[in-house]
Enzyme design. Structure first.
Site: not given
Length: 525
Positions: A327-328, A331, A353, A417
């Site tokens: 997920h990170e 980004h 997100e 989020h």
């Protein structure tokens, strides 16, 4: 396990120096026909005489189709929300453009509000402890499709938890003094290794003298280093004598590092094998991952150039699960795909997100690890809520008590989020279908009809193509003034490119957006 040939360190420093940041590239000669098409079709992107367009990225397809992204300036000022993508067919003919503006800019570029007043407004908006006002500049803010002059103030410090860094950008109307937007730059959440969440895994290491370090030479020298519960300063390279890392428990600092190294390599492999993308920045370079950041930090985040992982409550629950790591890092993929990023606020921030949740989930399925099997729950093994529940549920987002699963006029006003829930719900419905599934029951919104899923791989391919060649920084769920600059329109374009217009996949995209209450002006099939 795979290690490099025996050798000695190349430098005395024990800090990690690998960086996935992309160096801006010169406009390639192959993009020249697209630049010519842009110059010929300036009206399509609502160009004003004072506009100039800077090259950002070139995306050629194997069939000869070309897509080029450009940034926009107005009277020399950067235009946030003014980026465009120009599409050229394999025959060299202009196929259209992606554009966020609804009319050419007409903006008075002389500020009426002093920079100091804007700085004061920015400081008021900072929720944690301010370290400094790091900079200010004039920009044209055009995320709504029309432009206005604004001061962008950049305030740095720590968030309300006193640990997580905060790099807050605040936009203040330079004519009226009203705050018109804000976002935080910090976007949160094969040696043998014993990880915390993924069991025994293989991680790539490199040998230096008699010791091994967590440096992956097969994936652009990605590396893992240890902050030793500090929030700033040098990050020490982890080393090991026998190349067997961790014990599978949080009491060994190497265990969390194993999860992080594993997450970085699986994410790199997923993007490469699925989309031909060579790392976060698509430049073949791996990322630096900093583990054990802060004391009791209940967060993981991408800071614009590297990964950062806290150890959770009492330093006993490191935030390093595979879907969180992917997920990170996603980004970073979004940052390097869309000029000015998918603006990290409102509906575009929700799409940002959701993109990370979608590909965090896809990486988890790709890994096919029985210790952490694929599902559509986010961070389900870490227990961030303290009650055994996941952080988010893609199949029914409101289950977390905050997220929107159906679009409404208030979706733009909630935290990114939670506005992400609409796109997460769409993706689940597109991949797995609505109603009862093996991963959970997905409801439809209102009187929408049921959706039959087309499978994860096709759904992910559609979303990635939409991100890579269609999304602009201001793309949203619903845009009455510019319905072409929406996730529905762009995912339909992607589905058409990949699987044909009005085929089963195209129709499924239509139905999946309708199922989450996102309508569109696309022609019925």
């Amino acid at each position: 396990m795979n290690v490099a040939a025996d050798g000695s360190p190349s430098a005395e420093s024990d800090t990690a120096e690998v960086d996935a940041s992309a160096t801006p590239e010169a406009e390639p000669p192959a993009a020249a026909p697209v630049r010519k098409a842009l110059d010929t079709h300036l009206a399509d992107v609502h160009a004003a005489p004072e506009d100039t367009f800077g090259y950002f990225a070139f995306r050629p397809d194997t069939d000869g189709t070309k897509h080029v992204r450009y940034t926009r300036t107005y009277h020399g000022l950067p235009v946030y929300g003014g980026d465009v993508i120009v599409h050229l067919g394999a025959d060299g003919q202009y196929k259209g453009s992606s554009n966020g503006l609804v009319a050419p800019l007409r903006v008075d570029t002389a500020p009426k509000v002093p920079a100091a007043d804007a700085a004061a407004k920015a400081r008021e908006r900072f929720a944690g402890r301010i370290a400094q006002l790091q900079g200010q500049k004039l920009i044209v803010e055009a995320s709504t499709g029309t432009g206005r002059l604004a001061w962008e103030s950049f305030v740095v410090g720590t968030a309300k938890d006193g640990r997580t860094p905060s790099r807050l950008h605040v936009l203040t109307d330079a004519h009226t003094g009203a705050v018109i937007g804000q976002w935080d730059e910090i976007e949160t959440i094969a040696g043998t290794g014993h990880s915390l969440y993924s069991g025994q895994v293989s991680v790539e290491t490199q040998k230096f003298g008699s010791q091994y370090r967590m440096i992956d030479t097969t994936r652009g020298r990605a590396s893992v280093c240890d902050m030793r519960h500090q929030e700033s300063g040098a990050c020490a390279q982890l080393s090991d004598d026998d190349n067997t890392w961790g014990n599978g428990k949080a009491d060994d600092p190497q265990s969390a590092a194993v999860d992080v190294a594993y997450g970085a390599q699986v994410t790199y492999d997923y993007y490469l094998k699925s989309f031909g993308r060579k790392g976060v920045a698509n430049n073949g370079r791996g990322v630096v991952s900093r583990v054990h950041v802060g004391d009791g930090l209940e967060n993981a985040y991408w800071d614009g150039k590297q990964m950062n992982y806290g150890d959770g409550r009492d330093n006993a629950h490191p935030i390093v699960e595979l879907d969180v790591a992917a997920h990170e890092m996603t980004h970073g993929v979004t940052q390097h795909s869309v000029p000015n990023d998918l603006t990290y606020a409102g509906e575009s921030g929700g799409l940002n997100e959701a993109t990370s949740d979608i590909f965090g989930t896809m990486v988890e399925f790709y890994a096919n690890n029985p210790a952490d099997p694929g599902d559509y729950s986010i961070a389900e093994s870490i227990d961030l809520n303290g009650n055994g529940t996941p952080l988010r549920y893609m199949y029914d987002p409101p289950r977390d008590g905050y997220s929107h699963g159906c679009w409404s006029a208030t979706t733009k006003d909630v935290d990114v989020h939670y506005s992400s829930g609409v796109a997460n719900h769409f993706f689940f419905d597109l991949a797995e279908g609505t109603g009862k599934t093996q991963y959970g029951t997905s409801p439809v919104c209102g009187n929408a009809g049921p959706v039959t899923g087309i499978g994860r791989e096709k759904a992910a391919a559609i979303w990635y193509r939409a991100l890579d060649v269609y999304f602009t920084s201001s793309t949203s769920y619903v845009n009455d003034a510019n319905p072409g600059n929406t996730a529905r329109a762009y995912t339909l374009a992607a589905a058409s490119d990949l699987y044909g217009k009005c085929g089963a996949e195209y129709r499924a995209v239509q139905r999946a957006w309708t199922a989450v209450n996102v309508a569109g002006t696309d022609a019925a099939c």
